[in-house]
Write an enzyme that holds these catalytic residues in place. Structure first.
Site, PDB file in Angstrom:
ATOM      1  N   ILE A 117       0.859  -1.176   0.000  1.00 41.81           N
ATOM      2  CA  ILE A 117       0.000   0.000   0.000  1.00 41.81           C
ATOM      3  C   ILE A 117       0.896   1.227   0.000  1.00 41.81           C
ATOM      4  O   ILE A 117       1.861   1.305   0.774  1.00 41.81           O
ATOM      5  CB  ILE A 117      -0.982   0.006   1.187  1.00 41.81           C
ATOM      6  N   ALA A 130       4.741  14.009   2.312  1.00 41.16           N
ATOM      7  CA  ALA A 130       3.499  13.710   3.036  1.00 41.16           C
ATOM      8  C   ALA A 130       3.658  12.400   3.797  1.00 41.16           C
ATOM      9  O   ALA A 130       3.808  11.343   3.186  1.00 41.16           O
ATOM     10  CB  ALA A 130       2.314  13.614   2.069  1.00 41.16           C
ATOM     11  N   SER A 159       2.431  11.375   7.976  1.00 45.33           N
ATOM     12  CA  SER A 159       1.241  11.104   8.785  1.00 45.33           C
ATOM     13  C   SER A 159       0.030  11.900   8.320  1.00 45.33           C
ATOM     14  O   SER A 159      -1.105  11.480   8.483  1.00 45.33           O
ATOM     15  CB  SER A 159       1.537  11.409  10.261  1.00 45.33           C
ATOM     16  N   THR A 205       6.728  -0.522   2.205  1.00 46.40           N
ATOM     17  CA  THR A 205       7.037  -1.904   2.560  1.00 46.40           C
ATOM     18  C   THR A 205       6.557  -2.850   1.464  1.00 46.40           C
ATOM     19  O   THR A 205       5.477  -2.663   0.908  1.00 46.40           O
ATOM     20  CB  THR A 205       6.366  -2.267   3.891  1.00 46.40           C
ATOM     21  N   ALA A 215      -8.481  16.255   1.864  1.00 45.07           N
ATOM     22  CA  ALA A 215      -8.697  14.854   2.256  1.00 45.07           C
ATOM     23  C   ALA A 215      -9.946  14.277   1.607  1.00 45.07           C
ATOM     24  O   ALA A 215     -10.031  13.069   1.372  1.00 45.07           O
ATOM     25  CB  ALA A 215      -8.794  14.747   3.767  1.00 45.07           C
ATOM     26  N   PRO A 226      -7.869   1.243  12.515  1.00 45.42           N
ATOM     27  CA  PRO A 226      -7.796   0.515  13.787  1.00 45.42           C
ATOM     28  C   PRO A 226      -7.119  -0.848  13.673  1.00 45.42           C
ATOM     29  O   PRO A 226      -6.297  -1.212  14.523  1.00 45.42           O
ATOM     30  CB  PRO A 226      -9.277   0.389  14.195  1.00 45.42           C
ATOM     31  N   GLN A 227      -7.422  -1.614  12.609  1.00 46.83           N
ATOM     32  CA  GLN A 227      -6.779  -2.920  12.461  1.00 46.83           C
ATOM     33  C   GLN A 227      -5.295  -2.754  12.169  1.00 46.83           C
ATOM     34  O   GLN A 227      -4.466  -3.524  12.685  1.00 46.83           O
ATOM     35  CB  GLN A 227      -7.450  -3.744  11.364  1.00 46.83           C
ATOM     36  N   GLU A 228      -4.946  -1.777  11.356  1.00 43.30           N
ATOM     37  CA  GLU A 228      -3.528  -1.540  11.056  1.00 43.30           C
ATOM     38  C   GLU A 228      -2.757  -1.222  12.329  1.00 43.30           C
ATOM     39  O   GLU A 228      -1.677  -1.776  12.581  1.00 43.30           O
ATOM     40  CB  GLU A 228      -3.371  -0.398  10.060  1.00 43.30           C
ATOM     41  N   GLU A 230       3.695  10.703  18.371  1.00 45.33           N
ATOM     42  CA  GLU A 230       3.159  12.052  18.597  1.00 45.33           C
ATOM     43  C   GLU A 230       1.772  12.199  17.980  1.00 45.33           C
ATOM     44  O   GLU A 230       0.868  12.797  18.589  1.00 45.33           O
ATOM     45  CB  GLU A 230       4.123  13.093  18.015  1.00 45.33           C
TER      46      GLU A 230
END
Length: 380
Positions: free
Chosen positions: A126, A133, A135, A161, A181, A243-245, A370
Site C-alpha cells: 500500500i 506527506a 502522517s 514496505t 482529504a 484501527p486494524q492496522e 506524537e
C-alpha cells in the site's frame, strides 16, 4: 517460545494453529533470517510456504480461496512472526492490504487477486507516504486523473514496505486535488503497468529483510474498474481500516518486547561478573521485574483490544492508544535488554541487536507516537 498461558482469548483451535505457525517459521523462516537481512528481501519461496500453510490473509472469504477466519488468527501469525525475530511483510499483506480488497474492490478484482494473495503467488503493498506527506495524508500530491475509461496516475511514493516485491499496489491518490482529504481515492495498480517504476531498495537502520522502496508513477494508466470503492472516499476508507492496522503494529510491538525481555533473562542468568551471574545483581532483577510487570499488563491490554476489534467496537482512539503504548513499551524493553547484555548487546551476533534496531521504526510508521497522542487527545 512465546508463553501464551493464561490468555483466555485463544482457544484450543488457536493453540493448534499457533503450533502450526511455529513449525512453518522454524522450517522456512528462522534458518534464512541472516541471509535475508544481508540480501534486503525475503524469498518468494517463504511467501508460498506461508500460503500453503494458510498463514496468508486468513480473513479472506472462502469464495476467494481464503479460510474466512477471525482476526485472532492474524494476531497469532503476527505475534509469532515478530517473536521469531522477523519483519517479513506478510502481516502488511494480511492485516493491512487485504481488507481494502475484501471491502472495497470490485468482484473482478477480488476474483483475480485475493486467491493469489492467499496462496503467496502475489505480493501486495500500500502506497501512502510521499517525500512530502507522511502522517498527514491531506498532503498527498500523487494524482489520478480520469481520462475516458481509465485513471492516469502521476506521482511518487516512498518508504513503501514490500515495494521491491509487490505485484499489486494500493495507491493513495488525489482524484480531486481541490478537496483536500475529501478528494482522496484508492486505486489498485498492477506492477506490470507501463509507467510504473521501482526505485532503490532503501538503506534502513533496521528491518533490513523487509524490502522498503521508492515507487514512481509516470502517467500510469489503469482501468477505472481498479478504483476501490467510490471516488473521493479514500480517506474515509483509510480511517475505517486504521484501527486494524494500528492493532497489528501494537501486536508486533508487544511480541517484540517479550522476545527482548526473554533474551535479557536468558543472557543475564548465564553471564558471570564479579563471581556471580549478572542476574544476581539487584539492579538487574529490579529492572527485569519492572519490565515483567509492564509486559503482563501489556498482554492483558492487547487481548482486550483484540476482543474489542472482534466485536467491531475498537475505536480509532483506542487503537491509537494501543499502538502508542505497545510500541513505546517495545522500545523501552529492547533498550533495557540491550543494556543488560553489556558490550555483547552491540554485537550483531546476538538477537537483541536486531530486535533493538527493528523496534525503532515502530514508533514512527502507521502514525508516529506524537500523532497517536494527538488522536487520543482529540477523543477526550
Amino acid at each position: 517460545m512465546l508463553d501464551t498461558s493464561g490468555r483466555t482469548l485463544f482457544d484450543e483451535d488457536l493453540s493448534i494453529f499457533r503450533e502450526q505457525v511455529r513449525k512453518v517459521y522454524a522450517q522456512h523462516l528462522v534458518p534464512n533470517l541472516d541471509r535475508w537481512e544481508e540480501e534486503g528481501v525475503v524469498d518468494r519461496a517463504f511467501w508460498r510456504a506461508c500460503g500453503e500453510a494458510g498463514l496468508l490473509c486468513p480473513q479472506v472469504p472462502q469464495a476467494y480461496g481464503g479460510l474466512d477466519l477471525d482476526y485472532r488468527y492474524n494476531a497469532v501469525i503476527g505475534e509469532e512472526l515478530t517473536y521469531a525475530g522477523s519483519t517479513a511483510g506478510i502481516t502488511l499483506q494480511s492485516d493491512i492490504v487485504a481488507p481494502y480488497l475484501i471491502h472495497y474492490a470490485s468482484e473482478d478484482l477480488k476474483q483475480v487477486w485475493l486467491p493469489k494473495m492467499v496462496s503467496g503467488e502475489a505480493i501486495a503493498a500500500i502506497a501512502m507516504t510521499e517525500p512530502g506527506a507522511g502522517s498527514d495524508l491531506q498532503g498527498v500530491r500523487t494524482t489520478a486523473r480520469r481520462v475516458g475509461d481509465d485513471y492516469v496516475i502521476s506521482g511518487s511514493k516512498t518508504y513503501i514496505t514490500n515495494g521491491q516485491s509487490a505485484d499489486i499496489i494500493v495507491v493513495v491518490a488525489k482524484t480531486d486535488p481541490d478537496k483536500g482529504a475529501k478528494g482522496i481515492s484508492l486505486i489498485l495498480v498492477e506492477a506490470t503497468r507501463e509507467g510504473f517504476r521501482r526505485g532503490r531498495n532503501l538503506d534502513k537502520i533496521g528491518q533490513n529483510s523487509a524490502d522498503t522502496s521508492e515507487l514512481f508513477f509516470e502517467d500510469v494508466r489503469v482501468p477505472a474498474g481498479n478504483l476501490l470503492g467510490q471516488e473521493n472516499q479514500g480517506f474515509v476508507y483509510l480511517m475505517t481500516q486504521l484501527p486494524q492496522e494500528r492493532l497489528q503494529i501494537a501486536i508486533s510491538g508487544q511480541a517484540g518486547a517479550q522476545r527482548a525481555f526473554d533474551e535479557a533473562v536468558k543472557f543475564t542468568k548465564d553471564r558471570k561478573a564479579f563471581r556471580q551471574t549478572v542476574f544476581d545483581f539487584q539492579n538487574t532483577r529490579f529492572t527485569l521485574a519492572n519490565l515483567k510487570a509492564k509486559l503482563q499488563a501489556g498482554w492483558a491490554h492487547l487481548d482486550w483490544c483484540t476482543a474489542r476489534h472482534l466485536q467491531g467496537e475498537l475505536t480509532a482512539a483506542e487503537a491509537s492508544a494501543a499502538k502508542l503504548f505497545h510500541t513505546e513499551l517495545q522500545w523501552e524493553v529492547c533498550d533495557a535488554a540491550l543494556q543488560l547484555h553489556g558490550g555483547a548487546g552491540y554485537m550483531n551476533e546476538y538477537p537483541i541487536a536486531r530486535l533493538w534496531r527493528d523496534a525503532r521504526v515502530q514508533r514512527i510508521y502507521g502514525g508516529t507516537s506524537e500523532i497517536m497522542k494527538e488522536v487520543v487527545a482529540r477523543s477526550l
